[in-house]
Every structure is written in structure tokens, then in C-alpha cells.
Design a protein around this motif. Structure first.
Motif, PDB file in Angstrom:
ATOM      1  N   LEU A   1      12.947  -1.364 -42.754  1.00  0.00           N
ATOM      2  CA  LEU A   1      11.788  -0.773 -42.783  1.00  0.00           C
ATOM      3  C   LEU A   1      11.814   0.980 -43.408  1.00  0.00           C
ATOM      4  CD1 LEU A   1      13.713   0.350 -39.396  1.00  0.00           C
ATOM      5  CD2 LEU A   1      11.918  -0.233 -39.316  1.00  0.00           C
ATOM      6  N   LEU A   2      13.058   0.996 -43.823  1.00  0.00           N
ATOM      7  CA  LEU A   2      12.487   1.539 -45.279  1.00  0.00           C
ATOM      8  C   LEU A   2      11.253   0.782 -46.521  1.00  0.00           C
ATOM      9  CD1 LEU A   2      13.676   4.103 -47.158  1.00  0.00           C
ATOM     10  CD2 LEU A   2      15.168   2.202 -48.595  1.00  0.00           C
ATOM     11  N   TYR A   3      11.452  -0.691 -46.257  1.00  0.00           N
ATOM     12  CA  TYR A   3      10.292  -1.294 -47.494  1.00  0.00           C
ATOM     13  C   TYR A   3       8.720  -0.735 -46.945  1.00  0.00           C
ATOM     14  CZ  TYR A   3       7.967  -5.040 -49.595  1.00  0.00           C
ATOM     15  OH  TYR A   3       6.949  -5.309 -50.767  1.00  0.00           O
ATOM     16  N   ARG A   4       9.512  -0.914 -45.361  1.00  0.00           N
ATOM     17  CA  ARG A   4       7.468  -0.317 -44.941  1.00  0.00           C
ATOM     18  C   ARG A   4       7.514   0.561 -45.032  1.00  0.00           C
ATOM     19  NH1 ARG A   4       7.258  -2.206 -38.781  1.00  0.00           N
ATOM     20  NH2 ARG A   4       4.996  -2.102 -39.265  1.00  0.00           N
ATOM     21  N   TYR A   5       8.235   1.943 -44.512  1.00  0.00           N
ATOM     22  CA  TYR A   5       7.956   3.158 -45.095  1.00  0.00           C
ATOM     23  C   TYR A   5       7.602   3.339 -46.487  1.00  0.00           C
ATOM     24  CZ  TYR A   5       8.958   8.177 -45.240  1.00  0.00           C
ATOM     25  OH  TYR A   5       8.612   9.375 -45.226  1.00  0.00           O
ATOM     26  N   ARG A   6       8.112   3.212 -47.581  1.00  0.00           N
ATOM     27  CA  ARG A   6       7.664   2.773 -48.729  1.00  0.00           C
ATOM     28  C   ARG A   6       6.480   2.239 -49.577  1.00  0.00           C
ATOM     29  NH1 ARG A   6      11.280   0.760 -53.751  1.00  0.00           N
ATOM     30  NH2 ARG A   6       9.534   2.012 -55.668  1.00  0.00           N
ATOM     31  N   ASN A   7       6.178   1.192 -48.420  1.00  0.00           N
ATOM     32  CA  ASN A   7       5.129   0.733 -48.517  1.00  0.00           C
ATOM     33  C   ASN A   7       3.596   2.201 -47.803  1.00  0.00           C
ATOM     34  OD1 ASN A   7       5.570  -0.954 -50.468  1.00  0.00           O
ATOM     35  ND2 ASN A   7       6.203  -2.920 -48.423  1.00  0.00           N
ATOM     36  N   ARG A   8       4.211   2.494 -46.938  1.00  0.00           N
ATOM     37  CA  ARG A   8       3.169   2.673 -46.388  1.00  0.00           C
ATOM     38  C   ARG A   8       2.359   4.711 -47.164  1.00  0.00           C
ATOM     39  NH1 ARG A   8       4.267   4.787 -40.681  1.00  0.00           N
ATOM     40  NH2 ARG A   8       4.210   2.236 -40.519  1.00  0.00           N
ATOM     41  N   ILE A   9       4.279   5.049 -47.443  1.00  0.00           N
ATOM     42  CA  ILE A   9       4.045   6.469 -48.304  1.00  0.00           C
ATOM     43  C   ILE A   9       3.376   5.969 -49.978  1.00  0.00           C
ATOM     44  CG2 ILE A   9       4.981   8.137 -49.199  1.00  0.00           C
ATOM     45  CD1 ILE A   9       6.671   8.214 -47.339  1.00  0.00           C
TER      46      ILE A   9
END
Length: 309
Positions: A291-299
Motif C-alpha cells: 500500500l505504501l508503495y502504491r501511495y508513493r507512486n500515486r503522489i
């Protein structure tokens, strides 16, 4: 001359009577029910002998009375036992058995010990023979079996009542013959007759002593039971080499193969034990990391779109 013939004839008659008396004693024993009659005859003969000798019976008179009392009291049984033990400490076990048998009124009649050496290792084995009063036989057997791990244990009995009665009857017949020979010796005047009576008297006395010894031996075996205890300490499994390079090549290779197998098996077993813990504790970290990896990519993706003209 007539007197000498008479003495010789009496001597022959005494020998024949002794043989008949021995056969009659044996018949009484084999008949089964003649034990009490033999004992009564034995007591009467002992009293008559003591009256004639004025107490000259020596130890033979005492042993005959003891045998009669033993038969009258019950059966004469010889009891023996054998025990094989595995003990941790031979000296300690031997000392405990010695103290136990002495406390019960017995003694150690025989003892053997052997120390075995193999490399730097050693172990002790041996045997002790215990003589204990018959009434304490069972208790001593239990004590012996409690000194270690029992590998083998056995007991046996031997009924020697008939032998005791037979020896007692034979002994009384021999004593009676001895008395008659003594009377004949007192009446003999001829040198040849005196020598013949003395020779026969010596033979009878020797037979009395032998019979007394056999009877006393049976009485001792009945009074004191025998327990043979064999003990051995644990034997080392295998000797350690003096140096590692003294190990044979083939043995070293096989040990290595075995070691590799042990390590692989231990690894598989450890993985099987660890798998549930890994699943339970690592799954939250894996989900959170995703989840953290997906959130970071989104930002980061949003920031890149704002910078475009």
C-alpha cells in the motif's frame, strides 16, 4: 582257639547286621511314612550311645540332634537365587549388598571383580555370592534386584528332607555298630582278633565322620540360602580417537555424508516450524509495504503531471 573263632564270628555278624541296618534305613526313607519312626529310633540310639560313652560323641552327637530337630520342624529346603544387574557404580552397589546381607545376619562368601579398559574409557563387572539365613531369602532377593536394572532373575528350591533323614538313619546305625565293636574289643584277648576289631572300628569311625560332614553340609545349605549377583557397569558405546586425523578415511567420509543429511533434515524441519510464524507476522508488513508503495507512486505521479506546461 574257640574263643578266637567266637570273636571272629561275632565280627562277621556285626558287619552283616550293619549292612542290613543300612538297607532297612534306606527302605524307611523310600517308604515316605517312616520319617517319624526313623527320628524316634535316632533319638533312642543317641541317648543309649551317650549313656554308654559317658558323653563321648564329640561333635557328631550334636549334629545328629540338630538334624532330627530340623526334620521334625518341617521340610529341609535349599533355596538359591541368581540375579544379573546393570548398575551405574559397581563399587557402590557391591558395598550396598554387603551391608544389606550383613544386616540380615548373612555374609559374602565369594567375590570377583574385573575392570575392562578400552581407550580412555573403562567399566567394571563382577560377581558376589551372598549367604543369608533362609528366613531372609525373599527380602534379600528384593534388595539385590533394587540395586540396578534387572537383566535376569531366577530362584530355585531343592527338597533334601529325604537325604537328611537317610543320612541320620545311617549315622545312627554306624554309631550303634561302633558301640558293639567297642564292647567286642573289650572282650577280645587274642592279638589277631584285637587287630581285626581295631581295623573295623577305624573304618566305622571314618564312615561316621564322612556321614556327619555330609549331613552338616546339607544343614548349612538349608539354614543359609545362596544368592549370586552378577553386576556390570554400562559399556561405552564407541571409543573416541586420540586425534581427528586418526579417523579412517572411509569412516570420515561416511560421517560427513551423515552430517550433511542431518543438516538438510534439520533445515527442512526448521522451515516447517517457522512457516506459520512467517505467514502470520510477515503478511501485515507485506500488505502495508504494498500500500505504501502504491501511495508513493500515486503522489510522485501527481507531482510530475503538475510540472508539465
Amino acid at each position: 582257639m574257640n574263643r578266637r573263632r567266637t570273636v571272629s564270628a561275632l565280627l562277621v555278624v556285626l558287619v552283616l547286621l550293619a549292612g542290613c541296618g543300612g538297607s532297612a534305613g534306606g527302605a524307611q526313607v523310600s517308604g515316605g511314612g517312616g520319617g517319624a519312626d526313623s527320628a524316634t529310633v535316632a533319638e533312642t540310639a543317641v541317648e543309649a550311645e551317650r549313656a554308654a560313652d559317658g558323653g563321648d560323641g564329640g561333635s557328631g552327637g550334636g549334629s545328629g540332634g540338630d538334624a532330627t530337630q530340623a526334620v521334625a520342624a518341617g521340610r529341609s529346603i535349599i533355596r538359591t537365587g541368581e540375579v544379573r544387574l546393570r548398575v551405574d557404580d559397581y563399587e557402590a552397589a557391591r558395598a550396598n549388598l554387603t551391608a544389606a546381607v550383613e544386616a540380615r545376619g548373612g555374609y559374602v562368601s565369594d567375590s570377583t571383580q574385573q575392570v575392562h579398559d578400552r581407550g580412555d574409557e573403562s567399566w567394571t563387572s563382577g560377581r558376589v555370592v551372598l549367604r543369608v539365613p533362609a528366613e531372609n531369602f525373599s527380602g534379600m532377593m528384593a534388595t539385590a534386584e533394587g540395586e540396578g536394572r534387572v537383566l535376569e532373575s531366577s530362584t530355585s528350591t531343592q527338597d533334601v528332607t529325604d537325604q537328611v533323614v537317610d543320612l541320620q538313619a545311617r549315622l545312627e546305625n554306624l554309631r550303634a555298630e561302633r558301640e558293639r565293636l567297642r564292647e567286642l574289643y573289650q572282650r577280645a584277648n587274642d592279638t589277631e582278633d584285637i587287630l581285626a576289631v581295631e581295623r573295623r572300628l577305624s573304618e566305622v569311625q571314618t564312615e561316621i565322620e564322612r556321614t556327619e560332614a555330609r549331613l552338616q553340609n546339607l544343614q548349612r545349605q538349608v539354614a543359609y540360602s545362596t544368592i549370586t549377583v552378577e553386576m556390570t557397569e554400562p559399556r561405552p558405546d564407541r571409543p573416541a580417537p586420540d586425534q581427528w586425523y586418526d579417523t579412517p578415511v572411509l569412516a570420515a567420509f561416511l560421517d560427513s555424508v551423515h552430517g550433511v543429511g542431518v543438516v538438510l533434515r534439520a533445515t527442512v524441519v526448521a522451515a516447517a516450524y517457522a512457516a506459520p510464524y512467517l505467514v502470520v507476522f510477515l503478511t501485515p508488513f507485506a500488505v502495508g509495504g504494498g500500500l505504501l508503495y502504491r501511495y508513493r507512486n500515486r503522489i510522485l505521479g501527481g507531482d510530475d503531471s503538475d510540472d508539465e506546461p
